[in-house]
Structure formats: structure tokens, C-alpha cells
Design a protein around this motif. Structure first.
Motif, PDB file in Angstrom:
ATOM      1  N   ASP A   1     -33.363  20.591 -38.519  1.00 62.97           N
ATOM      2  CA  ASP A   1     -33.372  20.779 -39.970  1.00 62.97           C
ATOM      3  C   ASP A   1     -34.529  19.952 -40.522  1.00 62.97           C
ATOM      4  O   ASP A   1     -35.126  19.140 -39.819  1.00 62.97           O
ATOM      5  CB  ASP A   1     -32.033  20.380 -40.606  1.00 62.97           C
ATOM      6  CG  ASP A   1     -31.671  18.927 -40.356  1.00 62.97           C
ATOM      7  OD1 ASP A   1     -32.428  18.052 -40.800  1.00 62.97           O
ATOM      8  OD2 ASP A   1     -30.641  18.664 -39.709  1.00 62.97           O
ATOM      9  N   ARG A   2     -34.851  20.158 -41.781  1.00 62.06           N
ATOM     10  CA  ARG A   2     -36.064  19.554 -42.332  1.00 62.06           C
ATOM     11  C   ARG A   2     -35.967  18.037 -42.457  1.00 62.06           C
ATOM     12  O   ARG A   2     -36.946  17.327 -42.248  1.00 62.06           O
ATOM     13  CB  ARG A   2     -36.380  20.179 -43.692  1.00 62.06           C
ATOM     14  CG  ARG A   2     -36.724  21.653 -43.605  1.00 62.06           C
ATOM     15  CD  ARG A   2     -37.073  22.234 -44.964  1.00 62.06           C
ATOM     16  NE  ARG A   2     -37.208  23.681 -44.888  1.00 62.06           N
ATOM     17  CZ  ARG A   2     -37.489  24.454 -45.932  1.00 62.06           C
ATOM     18  NH1 ARG A   2     -37.678  23.899 -47.134  1.00 62.06           N
ATOM     19  NH2 ARG A   2     -37.589  25.764 -45.787  1.00 62.06           N
ATOM     20  N   ILE A   3     -34.781  17.539 -42.801  1.00 65.19           N
ATOM     21  CA  ILE A   3     -34.619  16.094 -42.930  1.00 65.19           C
ATOM     22  C   ILE A   3     -34.785  15.426 -41.569  1.00 65.19           C
ATOM     23  O   ILE A   3     -35.485  14.416 -41.439  1.00 65.19           O
ATOM     24  CB  ILE A   3     -33.235  15.761 -43.530  1.00 65.19           C
ATOM     25  CG1 ILE A   3     -33.174  16.249 -44.988  1.00 65.19           C
ATOM     26  CG2 ILE A   3     -32.953  14.260 -43.458  1.00 65.19           C
ATOM     27  CD1 ILE A   3     -31.832  16.056 -45.643  1.00 65.19           C
TER      28      ILE A   3
ATOM     29  N   PRO B   1     -33.284  24.937 -41.875  1.00 64.66           N
ATOM     30  CA  PRO B   1     -32.439  24.637 -43.046  1.00 64.66           C
ATOM     31  C   PRO B   1     -32.730  23.236 -43.563  1.00 64.66           C
ATOM     32  O   PRO B   1     -33.210  22.373 -42.812  1.00 64.66           O
ATOM     33  CB  PRO B   1     -31.020  24.733 -42.480  1.00 64.66           C
ATOM     34  CG  PRO B   1     -31.171  24.434 -41.018  1.00 64.66           C
ATOM     35  CD  PRO B   1     -32.500  25.004 -40.624  1.00 64.66           C
ATOM     36  N   PRO B   2     -32.454  22.963 -44.830  1.00 65.12           N
ATOM     37  CA  PRO B   2     -32.697  21.611 -45.368  1.00 65.12           C
ATOM     38  C   PRO B   2     -31.928  20.534 -44.609  1.00 65.12           C
ATOM     39  O   PRO B   2     -32.446  19.449 -44.355  1.00 65.12           O
ATOM     40  CB  PRO B   2     -32.221  21.721 -46.819  1.00 65.12           C
ATOM     41  CG  PRO B   2     -32.321  23.177 -47.132  1.00 65.12           C
ATOM     42  CD  PRO B   2     -31.995  23.902 -45.863  1.00 65.12           C
ATOM     43  N   ALA B   3     -30.674  20.845 -44.256  1.00 69.64           N
ATOM     44  CA  ALA B   3     -29.850  19.886 -43.511  1.00 69.64           C
ATOM     45  C   ALA B   3     -28.765  20.664 -42.768  1.00 69.64           C
ATOM     46  O   ALA B   3     -28.415  21.786 -43.159  1.00 69.64           O
ATOM     47  CB  ALA B   3     -29.217  18.865 -44.447  1.00 69.64           C
ATOM     48  N   ARG B   4     -28.267  20.075 -41.683  1.00 69.29           N
ATOM     49  CA  ARG B   4     -27.177  20.685 -40.917  1.00 69.29           C
ATOM     50  C   ARG B   4     -25.982  19.751 -40.964  1.00 69.29           C
ATOM     51  O   ARG B   4     -26.106  18.555 -40.728  1.00 69.29           O
ATOM     52  CB  ARG B   4     -27.595  20.918 -39.459  1.00 69.29           C
ATOM     53  CG  ARG B   4     -28.756  21.876 -39.316  1.00 69.29           C
ATOM     54  CD  ARG B   4     -29.292  21.897 -37.889  1.00 69.29           C
ATOM     55  NE  ARG B   4     -28.376  22.595 -36.977  1.00 69.29           N
ATOM     56  CZ  ARG B   4     -27.817  22.033 -35.919  1.00 69.29           C
ATOM     57  NH1 ARG B   4     -28.022  20.764 -35.651  1.00 69.29           N
ATOM     58  NH2 ARG B   4     -27.026  22.740 -35.133  1.00 69.29           N
ATOM     59  N   GLU B   5     -24.834  20.314 -41.258  1.00 66.86           N
ATOM     60  CA  GLU B   5     -23.646  19.481 -41.406  1.00 66.86           C
ATOM     61  C   GLU B   5     -23.304  18.723 -40.133  1.00 66.86           C
ATOM     62  O   GLU B   5     -22.890  17.571 -40.165  1.00 66.86           O
ATOM     63  CB  GLU B   5     -22.457  20.345 -41.836  1.00 66.86           C
ATOM     64  CG  GLU B   5     -22.561  20.864 -43.254  1.00 66.86           C
ATOM     65  CD  GLU B   5     -21.289  21.569 -43.671  1.00 66.86           C
ATOM     66  OE1 GLU B   5     -20.362  21.623 -42.839  1.00 66.86           O
ATOM     67  OE2 GLU B   5     -21.221  22.038 -44.820  1.00 66.86           O
ATOM     68  N   GLU B   6     -23.476  19.392 -38.983  1.00 67.27           N
ATOM     69  CA  GLU B   6     -23.045  18.759 -37.730  1.00 67.27           C
ATOM     70  C   GLU B   6     -24.001  17.686 -37.238  1.00 67.27           C
ATOM     71  O   GLU B   6     -23.624  16.828 -36.447  1.00 67.27           O
ATOM     72  CB  GLU B   6     -22.851  19.808 -36.630  1.00 67.27           C
ATOM     73  CG  GLU B   6     -24.124  20.546 -36.199  1.00 67.27           C
ATOM     74  CD  GLU B   6     -24.429  21.768 -37.030  1.00 67.27           C
ATOM     75  OE1 GLU B   6     -25.168  22.634 -36.543  1.00 67.27           O
ATOM     76  OE2 GLU B   6     -23.916  21.858 -38.168  1.00 67.27           O
ATOM     77  N   GLN B   7     -25.259  17.704 -37.687  1.00 66.62           N
ATOM     78  CA  GLN B   7     -26.203  16.697 -37.188  1.00 66.62           C
ATOM     79  C   GLN B   7     -27.455  16.649 -38.058  1.00 66.62           C
ATOM     80  O   GLN B   7     -28.314  17.501 -37.963  1.00 66.62           O
ATOM     81  CB  GLN B   7     -26.608  17.010 -35.749  1.00 66.62           C
ATOM     82  CG  GLN B   7     -27.603  16.013 -35.153  1.00 66.62           C
ATOM     83  CD  GLN B   7     -28.032  16.436 -33.778  1.00 66.62           C
ATOM     84  OE1 GLN B   7     -27.214  16.619 -32.896  1.00 66.62           O
ATOM     85  NE2 GLN B   7     -29.328  16.609 -33.590  1.00 66.62           N
TER      86      GLN B   7
ATOM     87  N   GLN C   1     -22.719  12.437 -35.174  1.00 67.17           N
ATOM     88  CA  GLN C   1     -21.760  12.777 -36.198  1.00 67.17           C
ATOM     89  C   GLN C   1     -22.501  13.115 -37.477  1.00 67.17           C
ATOM     90  O   GLN C   1     -23.684  12.851 -37.639  1.00 67.17           O
ATOM     91  CB  GLN C   1     -20.804  11.594 -36.411  1.00 67.17           C
ATOM     92  CG  GLN C   1     -19.978  11.292 -35.152  1.00 67.17           C
ATOM     93  CD  GLN C   1     -19.180  10.021 -35.277  1.00 67.17           C
ATOM     94  OE1 GLN C   1     -19.296   9.314 -36.272  1.00 67.17           O
ATOM     95  NE2 GLN C   1     -18.359   9.740 -34.287  1.00 67.17           N
ATOM     96  N   GLU C   2     -21.797  13.660 -38.404  1.00 64.48           N
ATOM     97  CA  GLU C   2     -22.438  14.095 -39.642  1.00 64.48           C
ATOM     98  C   GLU C   2     -23.040  12.916 -40.383  1.00 64.48           C
ATOM     99  O   GLU C   2     -22.420  11.883 -40.565  1.00 64.48           O
ATOM    100  CB  GLU C   2     -21.414  14.786 -40.529  1.00 64.48           C
ATOM    101  CG  GLU C   2     -22.004  15.290 -41.836  1.00 64.48           C
ATOM    102  CD  GLU C   2     -20.981  16.009 -42.658  1.00 64.48           C
ATOM    103  OE1 GLU C   2     -21.286  16.341 -43.815  1.00 64.48           O
ATOM    104  OE2 GLU C   2     -19.884  16.238 -42.154  1.00 64.48           O
ATOM    105  N   THR C   3     -24.262  13.068 -40.824  1.00 58.24           N
ATOM    106  CA  THR C   3     -24.963  12.048 -41.600  1.00 58.24           C
ATOM    107  C   THR C   3     -25.418  12.671 -42.897  1.00 58.24           C
ATOM    108  O   THR C   3     -26.299  13.545 -42.887  1.00 58.24           O
ATOM    109  CB  THR C   3     -26.159  11.496 -40.837  1.00 58.24           C
ATOM    110  OG1 THR C   3     -25.713  10.989 -39.568  1.00 58.24           O
ATOM    111  CG2 THR C   3     -26.859  10.398 -41.608  1.00 58.24           C
ATOM    112  N   LYS C   4     -24.872  12.255 -43.982  1.00 58.22           N
ATOM    113  CA  LYS C   4     -25.228  12.816 -45.287  1.00 58.22           C
ATOM    114  C   LYS C   4     -26.587  12.303 -45.723  1.00 58.22           C
ATOM    115  O   LYS C   4     -26.829  11.101 -45.729  1.00 58.22           O
ATOM    116  CB  LYS C   4     -24.196  12.442 -46.349  1.00 58.22           C
ATOM    117  CG  LYS C   4     -22.808  13.021 -46.058  1.00 58.22           C
ATOM    118  CD  LYS C   4     -22.779  14.526 -46.177  1.00 58.22           C
ATOM    119  CE  LYS C   4     -21.353  15.064 -46.031  1.00 58.22           C
ATOM    120  NZ  LYS C   4     -21.309  16.507 -46.099  1.00 58.22           N
TER     121      LYS C   4
END
Length: 433
Positions: free
Chosen positions: A69-71, A208-214, A428-431
Motif C-alpha cells: 500500500d502507499r503508506i 491502495p492508500p492503506a491495507r487493514e491487515e498490514q 498486525q494492523e497499524t493505523k
């Protein structure tokens, strides 16, 4: 299965083409009036540049794992910039300060007459890390988006350009300076980098801008994955000089060194094709376990079969015809290939287990297995040099054959422990902030 093959074969082909690039350059420099000077200055400078470039090799693995993802891509890009900046600073110090002369003279043992041409070659290579950094970063994206055909395209264009440059320099009689080889290498690297960046940028725009799983938002989150792989590579650096030193103390050092040089090049051709098994695991294992295992099994059968075939009378056209080996040297190479086939058998499985560790984000197991393997190898080399120097080149083959099973055992046992533990925070998910 077809998807995995179409993903993997371009990567293996790229590795084989990379080996061809060095053959091209050596062919140009061999036409010099003083080939021993030009080839030696180029080889020593290139070996140091490859040593310093080791951190960049790990960037590609890190990028293929996390740049989804982009982040996360920005985090990997920041790590790449930090590492490449440090490498450029180090290489500039080597190329333009007295530190380089001291390093080449006292560490690499370069003769006084070769110091100036060797440093001159290194000055051409000094900024290659900018291009290897960009190539590694965007090849990681290409790999995790399963577009590995572009890696073969990039390498094929690189080889074609290097062939054209080689033809021009030979025609013009410009083969007298090792820097010519360095320029051919750097231009080829830039071509491959341009292809990787061009396709990688297009793929990055589709992330994608971010992925929930990683999602990895900080460089520090990448270090538990990156650093153990880096330390593993640094440990391996100790092995080849140690083998060379041991062979030089054998009963017939000239025969031992020559036989090992030929045999290890043949074995490396096989190993390079199998060196991306971990990428199959990272990209496909969760969804296509049986297919991944089948591919690894096939590679582990094919690899030693090729070396055993070359070591048999069937390999006569290659060893005797193409390479021109005869007498004791031919016999020694054939015996060495028998031992190296053990490593060829186990290497795909070692890389398979390493891939599972990378998939879990737990790369300390890889570091531990390399440390144990290299430690055992150094101990055996020391023992055999004093107890069985008559083994000559077989000394290195025996050490390799004994160390490979231990490396596989250590990394497999560590993996079993890891699989019983919870995933590390980076998985793990990192917001994002």
C-alpha cells in the motif's frame, strides 16, 4: 501452478542473465594489452562494491514483503533512502580519501602498481548504490504485484546494451583500462534501473492508500525484518575468504583453488536460479501450498541432477570441450561437484523455510541458521586444513556438504517455534497517523 511458474521463471532467468553480464565485461578486458592489470583492478573494485551493496539486496526482499500500500511503500522508500545515502557516503570516502588506498592495500592486498587503477575503477562504481536502491525498491513492488516478467525485460535490455557497448569499445581498441569495464557495468545497471522504476511507478499508482491487515507507517517497524537479513548477509561474507585461505594451505593449493573456482561457478549458476524460492512462499504459500511445495520439490531434484550430470561422463562436452579441463583438474572438479550437489539438493528447501520466516516477519531464524552454518564451516575448515590437507579442493566441498543439512535443521526447528507464537506487531494492523 502455471501462475507460480510464470512468476518464478522470469526471476530465475534474470539471475542467469546477471551472471552473463560479468562474462561480457571480462571478455572486453581480456583483450587489453595488459589483461592481468585491467581484469585484476576491475575484479577487486567490483568485489568491494558488491560487499558494500549487500544492504541493498535486502531492500528488495523488504519491499516485496511490505510495499503493498502507499503508506507502507513510503516507509520502505525512506529506509531505502537512509541506507543508500549511507552507502554513497562510505563509497565516496573510499574513492576520494586516503581510506580507500589503505583499504585496498592492507585489507585486499592490492600491489602498489595496481592501487591507482583499482581506485580509479572504484570511483566509477562509487555511486551505483543510488541505482541499486531504486531498482531494489521498485522491483519489490513488481514482485508483489506478480509482474516479474518486467525483471527479465530489464535484464535482457541491460545485457543487450552491454553487448553493444562491449562491441564498440573492442572495435575502437578501448580495452586498456579497467574503468571501461566499470562504465559498461554501471550503464547496464542504469538501464535495468530505468525499466524497474518505469514499471514500478505505474504499479505503485495502483496500490491502495492503506491495507487493514498490514500497514507500516514508520521505518522502525521494518527494522526487525530488515536487520537480521542484513546480519545474515554480513556473516556469509566471512565464508568465501576463509575457504580461499584454507585451500591455499592444502597439499596442492594451485589445483585446489582452480578446481574450486570452476566448480563453484557451475554450482552458483544452479543456486542463482533457485535463489528466489522465498518469493514464491511470500506471494503464494498461503493460498497455494501444494503448488508451492511441488515447485520447490522439482527444483530440489533438478538442481543436484544438473550438477551430477555435469560431473558424469555426460558433462564431458562442457567440462572438457567448452571449459578445456583435463587431467587432475578435471577429476578434481568432478569430485567437487558431487559434494556441491548436496547443497544444491537442500538449498531450495533452506530458501523455502526462509521464505516462511519472512512471511511471518520473523527473520532472526534466518540469521541464526546462517551463523551456525558459517561457524561450523569455519571450524571444519580449520580442522581439515591441519588433519587432511591432501583433500585439496574436496576440502571445501566436504565442508559445504556438511554445513547445508545443519543450516536447514536449525532454521526448520526455529520456524517450528515461531509458528507456535503470536504474530509480531508489524504484522498486525497499524493505523496510519
Amino acid at each position: 501452478m502455471l501462475r507460480i511458474i510464470l512468476f518464478y521463471v522470469p526471476m530465475g532467468t534474470s539471475a542467469l542473465l546477471a551472471a552473463l553480464t560479468h562474462v561480457i565485461i571480462n571478455g572486453v578486458l581480456a583483450r587489453s594489452a595488459n589483461p592481468d592489470v585491467t581484469i585484476s583492478s576491475y575484479a577487486v573494485a567490483l568485489s568491494l562494491s558488491f560487499l558494500i551493496d549487500l544492504p541493498m539486496n535486502i531492500i528488495r526482499q523488504t519491499s516485496s514483503k511490505y510495499s503493498r500500500d502507499r503508506i507502507s511503500f513510503k516507509s520502505v522508500a525512506r529506509l531505502t533512502a537512509i541506507v543508500s545515502g549511507a552507502l554513497v557516503a562510505i563509497s565516496a570516502a573510499i574513492g576520494w580519501t586516503p581510506a580507500g588506498e589503505l583499504l585496498f592495500r592492507y585489507v585486499f592486498g592490492v600491489k602498489e602498481s595496481l592501487l591507482e587503477p583499482t581506485i580509479g575503477v572504484y570511483q566509477v562504481l562509487a555511486f551505483m548504490y543510488v541505482f541499486t536502491a531504486l531498482r531494489s525498491l521498485f522491483q519489490g513492488v513488481i514482485i508483489n504485484q506478480l509482474r516479474t516478467g518486467w525483471m527479465t525485460v530489464g535484464m535482457a535490455v541491460r545485457v543487450a546494451v552491454m553487448f553493444a557497448m562491449s562491441w564498440f569499445f573492442i572495435r575502437e581498441g578501448m580495452t586498456h583500462d579497467g574503468r571501461i569495464g566499470a562504465w559498461i557495468f554501471v550503464v547496464g545497471l542504469i538501464i535495468e534501473c530505468i525499466v524497474a522504476v518505469w514499471e514500478g511507478m505505474a504499479l505503485r499508482r495502483g496500490l491502495p492508500p492503506a491495507r487493514e491487515e498490514q500497514t507500516v507507517g514508520k521505518v522502525g517497524q521494518l527494522l526487525p525484518f530488515y536487520l537480521p537479513l542484513l546480519y545474515s548477509s554480513m556473516v556469509l561474507v566471512l565464508l568465501n575468504p576463509s575457504i580461499q585461505a584454507a585451500l591455499n594451505k592444502s597439499m596442492d593449493p594451485t589445483l585446489a583453488v582452480a578446481a574450486y573456482a570452476v566448480a563453484i561457478q557451475l554450482a552458483n549458476m544452479v543456486a542463482w536460479f533457485c535463489a528466489s524460492v522465498h518469493q514464491i512462499v511470500i506471494q503464494f504459500y498461503e493460498d497455494e501450498r501444494r503448488s508451492v511445495l511441488l515447485v520447490v520439490t522439482c527444483l530440489s531434484i533438478l538442481s543436484p541432477a544438473l550438477l551430477l550430470g555435469v560431473s558424469s561422463p555426460l558433462g564431458g562436452p562442457l567440462l572438457e570441450g567448452l571449459l578445456g579441463l583435463h587431467g587432475p583438474l578435471l577429476a578434481e572438479v568432478r569430485h567437487l561437484l558431487l559434494f556441491l550437489s548436496v547443497q544444491a539438493l537442500l538449498f531450495p528447501w533452506i530458501d523455502f523455510v526462509a521464505g516462511k520466516c519472512m512471511m511471518l516477519g520473523r527473520t532472526k531464524a534466518i540469521m541464526a541458521s546462517k551463523m551456525v552454518s558459517v561457524g561450523l564451516s569455519l571450524g571444519l575448515l580449520l580442522l581439515l586444513v591441519y588433519t587432511a590437507p591432501g583433500l585439496n579442493g574436496l576440502l571445501a566441498g566436504l565442508v559445504t556438504a556438511l554445513a547445508a543439512p545443519l543450516e536447514l535443521l536449525v532454521i526448520w526447528l526455529w520456524l517450528k517455534r515461531l509458528e507456535r507464537r503470536p504474530a509480531p506487531p508489524v504484522l498486525q494492523e497499524t493505523k496510519p497517523a
